[in-house]
Design a protein around this motif. Structure first.
Motif, short mmCIF file in Angstrom:
data_model
loop_
_atom_site.label_atom_id
_atom_site.label_comp_id
_atom_site.label_asym_id
_atom_site.label_seq_id
_atom_site.Cartn_x
_atom_site.Cartn_y
_atom_site.Cartn_z
N THR A 157 33.54 -41.76 -44.41
CA THR A 157 32.65 -40.88 -45.27
C THR A 157 31.45 -40.15 -44.53
OG1 THR A 157 33.12 -42.68 -47.19
CG2 THR A 157 31.37 -40.98 -47.32
N VAL A 158 31.54 -39.12 -44.86
CA VAL A 158 29.92 -38.53 -44.42
C VAL A 158 29.14 -38.40 -45.76
CG1 VAL A 158 28.84 -36.49 -43.53
CG2 VAL A 158 31.20 -37.13 -42.66
N ARG A 159 27.94 -39.00 -45.43
CA ARG A 159 26.99 -38.77 -46.93
C ARG A 159 25.71 -37.80 -46.43
NH1 ARG A 159 25.46 -44.77 -48.54
NH2 ARG A 159 27.62 -44.52 -49.39
N LEU A 160 25.50 -36.84 -47.16
CA LEU A 160 24.29 -35.94 -46.94
C LEU A 160 23.10 -36.71 -47.86
CD1 LEU A 160 23.07 -33.39 -46.14
CD2 LEU A 160 23.73 -32.53 -48.32
N LEU A 161 22.19 -36.91 -46.95
CA LEU A 161 20.85 -37.05 -47.78
C LEU A 161 19.82 -36.46 -47.44
CD1 LEU A 161 20.53 -41.06 -46.86
CD2 LEU A 161 21.61 -40.01 -48.97
N ALA A 162 19.58 -35.10 -48.47
CA ALA A 162 18.59 -34.41 -48.16
C ALA A 162 17.45 -34.52 -48.93
CB ALA A 162 19.27 -32.78 -48.64
N THR A 163 16.42 -34.43 -48.16
CA THR A 163 14.91 -35.22 -48.79
C THR A 163 13.94 -34.16 -49.11
OG1 THR A 163 14.22 -35.64 -46.69
CG2 THR A 163 15.45 -37.37 -47.55
N VAL A 164 12.93 -34.39 -49.98
CA VAL A 164 11.77 -33.83 -49.92
C VAL A 164 10.42 -34.43 -49.49
CG1 VAL A 164 12.80 -32.76 -52.19
CG2 VAL A 164 11.19 -34.66 -52.62
N GLY A 165 9.47 -33.96 -49.20
CA GLY A 165 8.34 -34.30 -48.93
C GLY A 165 8.16 -35.18 -47.58
N GLU A 166 9.09 -34.53 -46.72
CA GLU A 166 8.95 -35.42 -45.43
C GLU A 166 7.71 -35.22 -44.61
OE1 GLU A 166 9.46 -36.01 -41.09
OE2 GLU A 166 8.88 -34.25 -42.17
N GLU A 167 7.05 -33.81 -44.94
CA GLU A 167 6.01 -33.52 -44.17
C GLU A 167 4.64 -34.21 -44.64
OE1 GLU A 167 6.14 -31.83 -41.51
OE2 GLU A 167 7.83 -30.49 -41.66
N VAL A 168 4.66 -34.68 -45.89
CA VAL A 168 3.59 -35.33 -46.40
C VAL A 168 4.12 -36.67 -46.85
CG1 VAL A 168 1.55 -35.24 -47.92
CG2 VAL A 168 2.40 -33.29 -46.60
N GLY A 169 3.97 -37.87 -46.33
CA GLY A 169 4.31 -39.14 -46.97
C GLY A 169 5.47 -39.84 -47.05
N MET A 170 6.78 -38.91 -46.56
CA MET A 170 7.97 -39.59 -46.63
C MET A 170 8.19 -40.28 -47.99
SD MET A 170 8.15 -40.34 -42.65
CE MET A 170 7.74 -39.27 -41.53
#
Length: 379
Positions: A129-142
């Motif tokens: 499996t290839v699983r995509l995890l696209a995130t928000v807010g990495e630049e502030v707080g993670m």
């Protein structure tokens, strides 16, 4: 998908303004793109206008689970007048796409996604499996990577590839990060009678001097061969509200980058020691506010994922990374998986005026990611 389509997709994403917010529109764009090619994608809301994105493609047989990840937020573009080209226009000049977030890290994330689409569309047999995890807010707080981690998306994976800019290297380790504020409370007075007040700026100045001395002593005793030394940088200061008044409050902000030998607990202990010694005098007070406390990421140097990267990029060197990534959060689980940071662009270009990515480099990484998926999953 032809060359021009791949370029247009990256331009579309760059043109979506997502400086530490508004990532849901980016996530919806990627979701629609994936679903147009028969890949189900799931929006995971975080707050108004902000959402993570998860998607998977599955091979014919069970096998490894490779998580691939990047963040959809960017830092603020600053003064647009200082840019040679509008920061959200995604214009192409002399083989470079210009725009905020090109290097950090919409080119890498888009390349990961297009490589998934091409593997799916090829009907080529593969395992796992290839699983995509696209995130928000990495630049502030993670905090949004923390949301996905708490939901269990890294609990069963065998490897993780994060597409932060690494040219010409790859990274299996990066420093921890502490973002913090020190808040000073003094007493206001007229500047002609400063002895009647307690100057909050001077309290912060004393904290800076004490902390610098303690940090210098601590870092002299320990050094990490891969990551170097722990660093602490005071980055912002705000205090006072009138030029002829003793300031009653001041806020100092800073960012420490830590290595295992002088880790987060040690650095926070240094801050607290300095604060306690100043507060003990009874002349004003300081308080520590920890905004972010992320540990270092520590992947194996000889993993299967490293081997797959070296198969497509044999000249790449493994270097420690001073910057932090979502990997600090994703790896904080009871699961020992392969971990590598590898992506298009140079980290030195991130957050800069005239941030740009080479068109050919972006396209090359789409091909590299596709080869890495095949190699890692099928070996």
């Amino acid at each position: 998908m032809d060359r021009q389509e791949k370029i247009r997709i990256l331009q579309d994403v760059i043109q979506i303004q997502s400086p530490n917010g508004n990532e849901e529109i980016v996530a919806l764009y990627y979701k629609n793109l994936l679903e147009a090619y028969g890949i189900d994608a799931r929006i995971i809301p975080y707050s108004d206008g902000r959402a993570n994105l998860v998607a998977e493609i599955h091979g014919q047989d069970q096998g490894k689970i490779l998580a691939v990840s990047g963040h959809m937020d960017v830092v603020d573009a600053g003064n647009a007048d200082l840019w040679d080209f509008p920061p959200y226009a995604a214009e192409i000049h002399d083989g470079l796409i210009y725009g905020r977030g090109t290097t950090d890290m919409k080119a890498g994330l888009t390349a990961l996604i297009i490589a998934m689409i091409e593997l799916k569309a090829s009907d080529e047999p593969f395992k796992g499996t290839v699983r995509l995890l696209a995130t928000v807010g990495e630049e502030v707080g993670m905090m949004r990577a923390e949301q996905l981690t708490q939901m269990g998306f890294t609990q069963d994976i065998t490897g993780m590839l994060i597409a932060e800019p690494t040219k010409p290297f790859y990274h299996t380790k990066h420093k921890g990060s502490i973002q913090y504020q020190v808040i000073a409370h003094g007493r206001a007075a007229h500047s002609s009678t400063p002895d009647k007040g307690i100057n909050a700026i001077l309290l912060i100045n004393e904290f800076i001097n004490k902390t610098n001395a303690k940090m210098a002593a601590a870092t002299k005793l320990a050094y990490n061969d891969t990551l170097g030394a722990t660093l602490n940088v005071f980055t912002m200061i705000a205090g006072g509200n009138q030029i002829n008044s003793v300031p009653e409050a001041t806020i100092l902000s800073g960012n420490a980058r830590t290595v295992p030998e002088v880790g987060n607990d040690v650095v926070i202990g240094i801050f607290n020691e300095a604060i306690d010694s100043i507060n003990a005098k009874g002349q004003g007070s300081l308080a520590l506010n920890i905004l972010q406390n992320n540990q270092f990421a520590d992947g194996a140097n000889d993993s299967d994922l490293v081997a797959s990267i070296l198969a497509v990029d044999p000249d790449a060197e493994n270097r420690g990374l001073s910057a932090a990534t979502d990997g600090a959060i994703f790896t904080d689980v009871d699961n020992d998986f392969d971990f590598v940071i590898y992506g298009p662009g140079d980290m030195a270009d991130a957050h800069t005026i005239n941030e740009a990515i080479g068109v050919d480099e972006y396209l090359e990484f789409i091909a590299r990611y596709g080869a890495i998926y095949r190699s890692y999953l099928n070996e």
